[in-house]
Design a protein around this motif. Sequence first.
Motif, PDB file in Angstrom:
ATOM      1  N   GLY A 296       0.845  -1.185   0.000  1.00 54.60           N
ATOM      2  CA  GLY A 296       0.000   0.000   0.000  1.00 54.60           C
ATOM      3  C   GLY A 296       0.884   1.241   0.000  1.00 54.60           C
TER       4      GLY A 296
ATOM      5  N   ASN B 151      -7.462   1.944  -4.973  1.00 50.99           N
ATOM      6  CA  ASN B 151      -6.093   2.054  -4.462  1.00 50.99           C
ATOM      7  C   ASN B 151      -5.493   0.692  -4.129  1.00 50.99           C
ATOM      8  OD1 ASN B 151      -7.204   1.339  -2.051  1.00 50.99           O
ATOM      9  ND2 ASN B 151      -6.916   3.329  -1.064  1.00 50.99           N
ATOM     10  N   ASP B 152      -6.215  -0.374  -4.410  1.00 49.36           N
ATOM     11  CA  ASP B 152      -5.691  -1.725  -4.215  1.00 49.36           C
ATOM     12  C   ASP B 152      -5.213  -2.225  -5.566  1.00 49.36           C
ATOM     13  OD1 ASP B 152      -5.717  -4.685  -4.128  1.00 49.36           O
ATOM     14  OD2 ASP B 152      -6.444  -4.361  -2.088  1.00 49.36           O
ATOM     15  N   LEU B 153      -3.993  -2.759  -5.578  1.00 55.83           N
ATOM     16  CA  LEU B 153      -3.411  -3.160  -6.868  1.00 55.83           C
ATOM     17  C   LEU B 153      -4.281  -4.186  -7.590  1.00 55.83           C
ATOM     18  CD1 LEU B 153      -0.679  -2.477  -8.403  1.00 55.83           C
ATOM     19  CD2 LEU B 153      -0.085  -4.833  -7.869  1.00 55.83           C
ATOM     20  N   ARG B 154      -4.980  -5.029  -6.815  1.00 60.36           N
ATOM     21  CA  ARG B 154      -5.843  -6.039  -7.457  1.00 60.36           C
ATOM     22  C   ARG B 154      -6.932  -5.378  -8.292  1.00 60.36           C
ATOM     23  NH1 ARG B 154      -5.956  -9.339  -1.861  1.00 60.36           N
ATOM     24  NH2 ARG B 154      -5.823  -7.205  -1.166  1.00 60.36           N
TER      25      ARG B 154
ATOM     26  N   ALA C 138       6.513  -7.288   0.885  1.00 62.01           N
ATOM     27  CA  ALA C 138       5.227  -6.603   1.146  1.00 62.01           C
ATOM     28  C   ALA C 138       4.132  -7.080   0.178  1.00 62.01           C
ATOM     29  CB  ALA C 138       5.374  -5.091   1.114  1.00 62.01           C
TER      30      ALA C 138
ATOM     31  N   ILE D  66       2.283  -6.271  -2.398  1.00 62.39           N
ATOM     32  CA  ILE D  66       2.384  -6.317  -3.857  1.00 62.39           C
ATOM     33  C   ILE D  66       3.581  -7.176  -4.270  1.00 62.39           C
ATOM     34  CG2 ILE D  66       2.855  -4.913  -5.913  1.00 62.39           C
ATOM     35  CD1 ILE D  66       1.239  -2.639  -4.606  1.00 62.39           C
TER      36      ILE D  66
ATOM     37  N   HIS E 207       2.304 -10.682  -6.579  1.00 59.34           N
ATOM     38  CA  HIS E 207       2.015 -10.364  -7.982  1.00 59.34           C
ATOM     39  C   HIS E 207       3.197 -10.707  -8.890  1.00 59.34           C
ATOM     40  CE1 HIS E 207      -1.827  -8.340  -7.092  1.00 59.34           C
ATOM     41  NE2 HIS E 207      -1.238  -8.045  -5.954  1.00 59.34           N
TER      42      HIS E 207
HETATM   43  P1  AMP Z   1       0.511  -4.075   2.146  1.00 57.52           P
HETATM   44  O1  AMP Z   1       0.488  -2.611   2.382  1.00 57.52           O
HETATM   45  O2  AMP Z   1       1.879  -4.663   2.259  1.00 57.52           O
HETATM   46  O3  AMP Z   1      -0.509  -4.814   2.953  1.00 57.52           O
HETATM   47  O4  AMP Z   1       0.084  -4.282   0.611  1.00 57.52           O
HETATM   48  C1  AMP Z   1      -1.177  -3.912   0.099  1.00 57.52           C
HETATM   49  C2  AMP Z   1      -1.195  -4.177  -1.395  1.00 57.52           C
HETATM   50  O5  AMP Z   1      -0.775  -5.527  -1.618  1.00 57.52           O
HETATM   51  C3  AMP Z   1      -2.543  -4.031  -2.061  1.00 57.52           C
HETATM   52  O6  AMP Z   1      -2.399  -3.202  -3.199  1.00 57.52           O
HETATM   53  C4  AMP Z   1      -2.944  -5.415  -2.505  1.00 57.52           C
HETATM   54  O7  AMP Z   1      -3.352  -5.428  -3.845  1.00 57.52           O
HETATM   55  C5  AMP Z   1      -1.694  -6.225  -2.422  1.00 57.52           C
HETATM   56  N1  AMP Z   1      -1.971  -7.520  -1.754  1.00 57.52           N
HETATM   57  C6  AMP Z   1      -1.897  -7.778  -0.433  1.00 57.52           C
HETATM   58  N2  AMP Z   1      -2.216  -9.085  -0.192  1.00 57.52           N
HETATM   59  C7  AMP Z   1      -2.495  -9.633  -1.389  1.00 57.52           C
HETATM   60  C8  AMP Z   1      -2.901 -10.941  -1.800  1.00 57.52           C
HETATM   61  N3  AMP Z   1      -3.071 -11.937  -0.942  1.00 57.52           N
HETATM   62  N4  AMP Z   1      -3.098 -11.147  -3.124  1.00 57.52           N
HETATM   63  C9  AMP Z   1      -2.913 -10.160  -4.020  1.00 57.52           C
HETATM   64  N5  AMP Z   1      -2.553  -8.897  -3.673  1.00 57.52           N
HETATM   65  C10 AMP Z   1      -2.336  -8.631  -2.386  1.00 57.52           C
END
Ligand code: AMP
Length: 393
Positions: free
Chosen positions: A203, A274-277, A322, A324, A328
């Motif tokens: 994030g 704002n979520d990469l997914r 982290a 992403i 991915h």
């Molecule tokens: P973080 O801040 O490290 O929790 O990362 C958040 C980002 O990671 C978001 O944009 C999500 O799309 C991606 N993310 C976190 N967990 C997963 C997962 N299990 N599968 C796919 N993307 C994830």
Amino acid sequence: MKILVANLGSTSFKYRLFEMGEGEEDLLAEGGYERVGDYGKVIRDALSTMEESGAIGSQEEIEVVGFKTVLGRNLSGCVEAGDEVLEALEGFAEVAPAHNPAYAAGIRQFSEILPGARRVALFETAFYQWVSEAGRRYAVPKGWHEAGIQRHGFHGASHKFVAERSAELLGRRDVAQGVQRLYQDGPVETERPLRVISCHLGGSSSVTGIRSGVAIGTSMGFSPQSGLPQNNRVGDLDSGVIPYVMKSLGLSVEEIERQLTKESGLLGVSGAGNDLRDVRAAATGGDADAKLALELLIHETRRWASSFLFELGGLDGFVFTAGIGENHPWLREAVCAGLEEFGLVLDHAKNEGCRGEEGEISAESSKVKVFVIPANEELVLAREVYRKVSVLN
Ligand code: AMP
């Protein structure tokens, strides 16, 4: 030794309770609260929950509370969380408004609620204490510099963990041991250098260059609104933009700040979330803005990674960590594309198969080893706090 790790946001409180000892690291309890108005109330509630579940026999068993503080004015490192820390947090409340006031309030509450427990703060800036003066200095007037305007760097706990774990995976126990003792002993000379670039992509994202376990520079600067594009925050931005936008769009400083910290980054470029997914799903569905947001993240990750190569003088390990970075494979593939000439070659099948777990994803022939190393910032914090307290005792 029972160590409670407290993670405080402007309206949230999360915790993990660890039993730490020599060769022992057990997670005993975890939980969290959202929409927090009164930290004292939720802290008391969390402690009662831990008692009721049997994770602790009594609250006095908690010997240390660790705080993952972001940044302090004129203070960094892994330090006892007393008045000096409170003053440093409050001195930079404007720079980290979502975190500094919350940590200051949390530290005060814990000192009242658990007066017998030691309190230790690990600043996210701590890993950058040994970055060269030139690596930390902005070319601003001296008065600004003296007022604390410099590169601080963030995600220190995560990148330090990568420094230690990648050294182990690369067979360099000497470096790994140096990293473990870094905050107690400072950097130690190693016979051979170990050169690693760590990409914390989540994030919030940053890229750090690491020589023999010690950071030489990082993409984040004065505040967490810098470096790579973040989920909804801007990342790097030419300082000339702000006065221009104030004058040409008539925006106030407060409005500019709000838009740059809440409506920018992946969200701002893609408009898809704002979520990469979500951004990836929109891009796959043909959305050009979403596709551009992904390309921007990849471009900036590569730009920052390459910026450390000259100073490192080569590369032994390249690491993704982290949310992403761990989940991915397509993004890792894009970040590592076309680097064969530099000795970095991915194993496509290994990369595809590695999701949310540790793994080596480079080809046998790759001179640079590429790893996925999952982040576990609470555990890192518990380890650092344990080391700190063991030295103090
Ligand atoms: P973080 O801040 O490290 O929790 O990362 C958040 C980002 O990671 C978001 O944009 C999500 O799309 C991606 N993310 C976190 N967990 C997963 C997962 N299990 N599968 C796919 N993307 C994830």
